[in-house]
Design an enzyme around this catalytic site. Sequence first.
Site, PDB file in Angstrom:
ATOM      1  N   SER A   1       0.824  -1.092  -0.024  1.00 14.27           N
ATOM      2  CA  SER A   1      -0.004  -0.082  -0.060  1.00 14.27           C
ATOM      3  C   SER A   1       0.920   1.181  -0.071  1.00 14.27           C
ATOM      4  O   SER A   1       0.532   2.504  -0.593  1.00 14.27           O
ATOM      5  CB  SER A   1      -0.977  -0.026   1.246  1.00 14.27           C
ATOM      6  OG  SER A   1      -1.763  -1.108   1.110  1.00 14.27           O
TER       7      SER A   1
ATOM      8  N   ILE B   1       3.179 -10.467  -8.585  1.00 12.04           N
ATOM      9  CA  ILE B   1       3.351  -9.669  -9.681  1.00 12.04           C
ATOM     10  C   ILE B   1       1.980 -10.636 -10.630  1.00 12.04           C
ATOM     11  O   ILE B   1       2.478 -11.615 -10.965  1.00 12.04           O
ATOM     12  CB  ILE B   1       4.499  -9.729 -10.376  1.00 12.04           C
ATOM     13  CG1 ILE B   1       5.402  -8.831  -9.557  1.00 12.04           C
ATOM     14  CG2 ILE B   1       4.465  -8.911 -11.898  1.00 12.04           C
ATOM     15  CD1 ILE B   1       4.945  -7.481  -8.949  1.00 12.04           C
TER      16      ILE B   1
ATOM     17  N   GLN C   1     -39.845 -14.119   0.663  1.00  8.62           N
ATOM     18  CA  GLN C   1     -39.465 -12.638   0.789  1.00  8.62           C
ATOM     19  C   GLN C   1     -38.102 -12.560   1.209  1.00  8.62           C
ATOM     20  O   GLN C   1     -37.207 -11.871   0.633  1.00  8.62           O
ATOM     21  CB  GLN C   1     -40.299 -12.054   1.791  1.00  8.62           C
ATOM     22  CG  GLN C   1     -40.187 -10.355   1.824  1.00  8.62           C
ATOM     23  CD  GLN C   1     -40.979  -9.592   2.815  1.00  8.62           C
ATOM     24  OE1 GLN C   1     -40.769  -9.760   4.077  1.00  8.62           O
ATOM     25  NE2 GLN C   1     -41.891  -8.963   2.339  1.00  8.62           N
TER      26      GLN C   1
ATOM     27  N   GLU D   1      -4.335  -3.733  -6.774  1.00  8.81           N
ATOM     28  CA  GLU D   1      -4.631  -2.651  -7.589  1.00  8.81           C
ATOM     29  C   GLU D   1      -5.318  -1.375  -6.453  1.00  8.81           C
ATOM     30  O   GLU D   1      -5.830  -0.573  -6.980  1.00  8.81           O
ATOM     31  CB  GLU D   1      -5.595  -2.703  -8.774  1.00  8.81           C
ATOM     32  CG  GLU D   1      -4.771  -3.702  -9.772  1.00  8.81           C
ATOM     33  CD  GLU D   1      -5.358  -3.421 -11.047  1.00  8.81           C
ATOM     34  OE1 GLU D   1      -5.901  -2.428 -11.373  1.00  8.81           O
ATOM     35  OE2 GLU D   1      -5.307  -4.623 -11.730  1.00  8.81           O
ATOM     36  N   GLY D   2      -4.502  -1.645  -5.137  1.00  6.20           N
ATOM     37  CA  GLY D   2      -5.063  -0.635  -4.155  1.00  6.20           C
ATOM     38  C   GLY D   2      -6.322  -1.135  -3.355  1.00  6.20           C
ATOM     39  O   GLY D   2      -7.191  -1.318  -3.861  1.00  6.20           O
TER      40      GLY D   2
END
Length: 382
Positions: free
Chosen positions: A132, A157, A279, A363-364
């Site tokens: 991060s 990676i 429901q 990717e974050g």
Amino acid sequence: MDFQLDEDILLLKENVRDFIQKEVEAVAEQIEADDKIPKHIIEMSKELGLFGLSIPEKYGGLGIGMVGKCAIYEEIGQTHNGYTTLIGAHTGIGTVGLVEFGNEQQKEKYLPLMASGEKIGAFALTEPEAGSNAANLQTTAVKKGDKYILNGTKHYITNATEADIFTVMVVTNRSKGARGISAFIVEKDFPGFHIGAVEQKMGLRGSHSAEIILEDCEVPVENMLGEEGEGYINALKILTNGRAGLAARNLGSCQKLLDMATTYALERKQFGVPIIEHQAVAHMLAEMAVEIEALRSFTYRVAWMVDERKNVIKEAAMLKLYGSETYNRVADKALQIHGGLGYIAGYPIERFYRDARITRIYEGTSEIQKNIIAKQLMKEYS
């Protein structure tokens, strides 16, 4: 905002949908069992032009904008996420850097091979001490004559074992902090480049993540991507603009889950009636449908903004956050509706449920997206 697709994109979307439903779905369980994308699926993907989605026609690609790409990603997202990730990582962060920041010589050398799928792309930023906190890179590059010598280790990676061409972020000037990070185009056959441990993951089988070990790796000076010291800034741009594509893939997976859950709820009977008439189940389906429609509108709005070259830092972070969190909520509800069957290995719901979890991390992370959003709000209100 105009989300209309031209006839060429609509035709490609139809062809991709047909390919996904007839060919990729037929081998989804094989991908899961073998942890490998069958060769014939890769070849058919090349024929469809899927590896060239982000690459201009000048270099052999399809050259379509982000709205068009999202339309295709939405179709691809409806199948095995390992396959989806292989294509998405290549056409997203694996190639966009070269398209956006490469010089003409670099583009002519690499992009035609990447557009055809002959060469696969990958993006190498993350390190053991820089996840991060991506600015905390330890991998270095030192210029020696007509080469840069790279040393360090990357991990997690995506496409590492399949890729031939890597966009690698390294430190070229430690004293400048984030402004001392540069990007390089690194080929897998360069001296000193090695693939390390292949990660064993919870999901995304068929999509492989691994370490990259650079030991006195020799990279020609002409392979610096963009200007020296702009690697980190450009990496953030690559990740930001690619978030609409990732959301579109999540959207496709969500739609697939809703389709499966609704079909099952219509067929499965308990207490003498289809469970959709209860429901509790009906409300879960309704909630899923609402979130999916909201994600669809948000995705194409941000995609349009990307095509218009607007600043999407805040909106892209919002979309990454909302898209990944929605995918996880939808997967959870779909599994709940399927009951015990949804928890059984070998059934698609269980696979989607596991695959969804990484979207809140890669990717974050969701937490990083919230930080980005808050930072942008501070700027707007200050």
